[in-house]
Design an enzyme around this catalytic site. Structure first.
Site, PDB file in Angstrom:
ATOM      1  N   LYS A  27      29.415 -42.619  16.573  1.00 18.18           N
ATOM      2  CA  LYS A  27      29.672 -42.941  15.164  1.00 18.18           C
ATOM      3  C   LYS A  27      31.162 -43.177  14.921  1.00 18.18           C
ATOM      4  O   LYS A  27      31.553 -44.057  14.155  1.00 18.18           O
ATOM      5  CB  LYS A  27      29.135 -41.806  14.277  1.00 18.18           C
ATOM      6  CG  LYS A  27      27.599 -41.835  14.222  1.00 18.18           C
ATOM      7  CD  LYS A  27      27.005 -40.676  13.475  1.00 18.18           C
ATOM      8  CE  LYS A  27      26.966 -39.447  14.314  1.00 18.18           C
ATOM      9  NZ  LYS A  27      25.950 -38.458  14.063  1.00 18.18           N
ATOM     10  N   HIS A  61      37.229 -35.741  12.757  1.00 20.47           N
ATOM     11  CA  HIS A  61      35.844 -35.329  12.565  1.00 20.47           C
ATOM     12  C   HIS A  61      35.719 -33.838  12.826  1.00 20.47           C
ATOM     13  O   HIS A  61      36.290 -33.320  13.784  1.00 20.47           O
ATOM     14  CB  HIS A  61      34.923 -36.086  13.533  1.00 20.47           C
ATOM     15  CG  HIS A  61      33.487 -35.695  13.412  1.00 20.47           C
ATOM     16  ND1 HIS A  61      32.650 -36.207  12.450  1.00 20.47           N
ATOM     17  CD2 HIS A  61      32.740 -34.814  14.115  1.00 20.47           C
ATOM     18  CE1 HIS A  61      31.457 -35.666  12.575  1.00 20.47           C
ATOM     19  NE2 HIS A  61      31.485 -34.808  13.582  1.00 20.47           N
ATOM     20  N   ASP A  68      21.377 -43.722  16.985  1.00 22.07           N
ATOM     21  CA  ASP A  68      21.628 -42.289  16.798  1.00 22.07           C
ATOM     22  C   ASP A  68      20.743 -41.734  15.689  1.00 22.07           C
ATOM     23  O   ASP A  68      20.217 -40.625  15.807  1.00 22.07           O
ATOM     24  CB  ASP A  68      23.105 -42.037  16.493  1.00 22.07           C
ATOM     25  CG  ASP A  68      23.354 -40.559  16.229  1.00 22.07           C
ATOM     26  OD1 ASP A  68      23.144 -39.756  17.156  1.00 22.07           O
ATOM     27  OD2 ASP A  68      23.712 -40.196  15.095  1.00 22.07           O
ATOM     28  N   ARG A 120      15.212 -35.657  18.140  1.00 23.91           N
ATOM     29  CA  ARG A 120      15.764 -34.424  18.734  1.00 23.91           C
ATOM     30  C   ARG A 120      15.510 -33.231  17.820  1.00 23.91           C
ATOM     31  O   ARG A 120      15.229 -32.130  18.286  1.00 23.91           O
ATOM     32  CB  ARG A 120      17.274 -34.601  18.974  1.00 23.91           C
ATOM     33  CG  ARG A 120      17.585 -35.534  20.133  1.00 23.91           C
ATOM     34  CD  ARG A 120      19.060 -35.907  20.163  1.00 23.91           C
ATOM     35  NE  ARG A 120      19.919 -34.769  20.212  1.00 23.91           N
ATOM     36  CZ  ARG A 120      21.173 -34.731  19.709  1.00 23.91           C
ATOM     37  NH1 ARG A 120      21.688 -35.805  19.137  1.00 23.91           N
ATOM     38  NH2 ARG A 120      21.892 -33.651  19.788  1.00 23.91           N
ATOM     39  N   SER A 148      26.414 -38.520  20.352  1.00 25.87           N
ATOM     40  CA  SER A 148      26.015 -38.776  18.968  1.00 25.87           C
ATOM     41  C   SER A 148      27.256 -38.829  18.064  1.00 25.87           C
ATOM     42  O   SER A 148      27.446 -39.773  17.277  1.00 25.87           O
ATOM     43  CB  SER A 148      25.044 -37.666  18.531  1.00 25.87           C
ATOM     44  OG  SER A 148      24.887 -37.643  17.148  1.00 25.87           O
TER      45      SER A 148
HETATM   46  N1  URA Z   1      26.393 -33.833  14.773  1.00 20.38           N
HETATM   47  C1  URA Z   1      26.070 -35.077  15.147  1.00 20.38           C
HETATM   48  O1  URA Z   1      26.546 -36.048  14.557  1.00 20.38           O
HETATM   49  N2  URA Z   1      25.222 -35.244  16.167  1.00 20.38           N
HETATM   50  C2  URA Z   1      24.676 -34.222  16.851  1.00 20.38           C
HETATM   51  O2  URA Z   1      23.913 -34.440  17.790  1.00 20.38           O
HETATM   52  C3  URA Z   1      25.015 -32.926  16.445  1.00 20.38           C
HETATM   53  C4  URA Z   1      25.882 -32.754  15.408  1.00 20.38           C
END
Ligand code: URA
Length: 441
Positions: free
Chosen positions: A187, A82, A161, A168, A183
């Protein structure tokens, strides 16, 4: 347990229990915790922080808020990658097939871009016919058969999320390291990976602007991995200028193919080798990063990565002739040269501005529903450290709709800083954080 008490406890800087975090996240997902309460709690986290244990609990509570993909039917250690995102970041297009060609299974769920550039899925869809919507079973079968797949999210992944991120975004609570780390990691964990290699981008074109914060984010994600039993390695790498030369969907696919043919830009190849070496190490395919790097280089030079990309495109219904002959990929009707206004050295390229310029041409989405123009973008011809004469081509603008061309040219010229003093080439990789500790390069 009252939500009010959980918010108050965090506001006072105390550590929340596993149950408190779980109740909050599950209540929020079900709509029982109000948005304003969750936003107040997120602000308390921004101001007071979270311990490594709390951050791991938040990660797992979010991961469990929806489907958890079970990849156990895939043989071997599934390793995912990622990037926190940057301009010209087409690393996944090179890395996924290259690592798979070396024997590590890669089952990757990717996203679409919103904002200044397309995401990996958008880039892949420049190949006519290629499908990224696959069922979980098709996804698993493909990885078992050919070693890799890149698909869109299947099922209902991490709804907590999605909801929390939307809050947010409008309550000035995005830039909290525990919230960002949980976050991202929620995932990846819900996506079923056994091991995860992260690329935390740092600099003007990145989400994390400061080097120290980038290392803190990398450390927070490695800590989550340790707490929840997944191996994680996190690089901090440069995003003070775009990666490679190309910024734009099909143009980036072409550059990724060139890289797999052994003729890609040196910075892109280097990031791929560094991340790939950790992926092979974590997958147990190579004993250490040095051996893994040699294996990756052998596969690259022998064309095994490119062959694997062709297999992957074919398995996902894409026309492989476009990979064999990338000149047939979508192309813009016009190429406009951006000339250097003065002689000197390129001292800086504001990556974000290049991304925005490409998006204005149609390479990125301005809203969720924007339709991308896959052939357009910016091809940089000069990068930081290069010497230029007045009139030299700094970049090429690949454009179809010329209505915003003047604005794009102005932005790109503003993105380049040219000065009389030579500056050193940028450091590309700043360091690596693993369970063994922090290595600064
Ligand atoms: N990327 C994400 O997936 N989450 C965040 O909070 C910030 C960047």
């Amino acid at each position: 347990m009252r939500t009010y008490d959980i918010i108050y406890k965090k506001r006072m800087g105390q550590e929340l229990t596993h149950e408190e975090i779980d109740n909050l996240v599950q209540g929020f997902t079900r709509g029982e915790v109000a948005d304003y309460q969750m936003a107040a709690w997120a602000m308390a986290v921004c101001l007071q922080g979270m311990t490594a244990r709390e951050t791991a609990d938040l990660t797992m509570a979010m991961a469990r808020s929806g489907d958890m993909i079970d990849l156990s039917a895939i043989r071997g250690t599934k390793v995912d990658k990622h990037s926190t995102g940057g301009v010209g970041d087409k690393v996944s297009l090179v890395l996924v097939p290259l690592v798979a060609a070396c024997g590590a299974p890669v089952a990757k769920m990717s996203g679409r871009g919103l904002g200044h550039t397309g995401g990996t899925l958008d880039k892949l869809e420049s190949v006519p016919g290629l499908r990224v919507e696959r069922s979980s079973q098709e996804f698993i079968d493909q990885v078992n058969k050919i070693g890799c797949a890149v698909v869109g999210q299947t099922g209902n992944l991490v709804p907590a999320d999605k909801k929390l991120y939307a809050l947010r975004d409008v309550t000035a609570t995005v830039d909290s390291i525990p919230l960002i780390a949980s976050s991202i990691m929620s995932k990846k964990i819900a996506g079923g990976a056994d091991a995860i290699v992260l690329d935390v981008k740092t600099g003007s074109g990145a989400f994390m602007k400061s080097l120290d914060d980038s290392f803190r984010l990398a450390q927070a994600m490695v800590d989550i991995g340790r707490e929840v039993g997944r191996e994680v390695a996190a690089f901090v790498s440069d995003m003070d200028q775009p990666l490679g030369w190309a910024v734009g969907n099909a143009m980036e696919v072409s550059e990724a193919i060139e890289t797999l043919r052994g003729f890609g830009p040196q910075d892109l190849e280097e990031v791929c080798l560094a991340l790939g070496a950790q992926m092979l190490r974590l997958a147990g395919v190579a004993p250490d990063a040095a051996a893994a790097r040699k294996q990756l280089l052998r596969a690259l030079r022998a064309g095994h990565g490119l062959n694997k990309l062709i297999e992957m495109v074919e398995a996902q219904g894409g026309d492989v002739n476009y990979i064999r002959q990338p000149v047939s990929l979508p192309r813009a009707a016009h190429i406009v040269r951006l000339a250097a206004p003065e002689a000197g050295y390129v001292q800086h390229i504001e990556a974000l501005e290049v991304g925005v310029a490409a998006a204005m041409l149609g390479a990125g989405r301005e809203t969720k529903d924007s339709v991308l123009d896959l052939g357009v973008g910016v091809l940089l011809r000069k990068k930081v450290g290069d010497q230029v004469d007045r009139g030299d081509t700094l970049a090429e603008i690949h454009v179809n709709d010329e209505s915003r061309l003047a604005e794009v040219q102005e932005r790109l010229l503003g993105a380049y800083r040219i000065g009389a003093e030579a500056v050193p080439k940028h450091l590309l990789m700043y360091g690596l954080v693993t369970e063994a500790g922090v290595e600064r390069f």
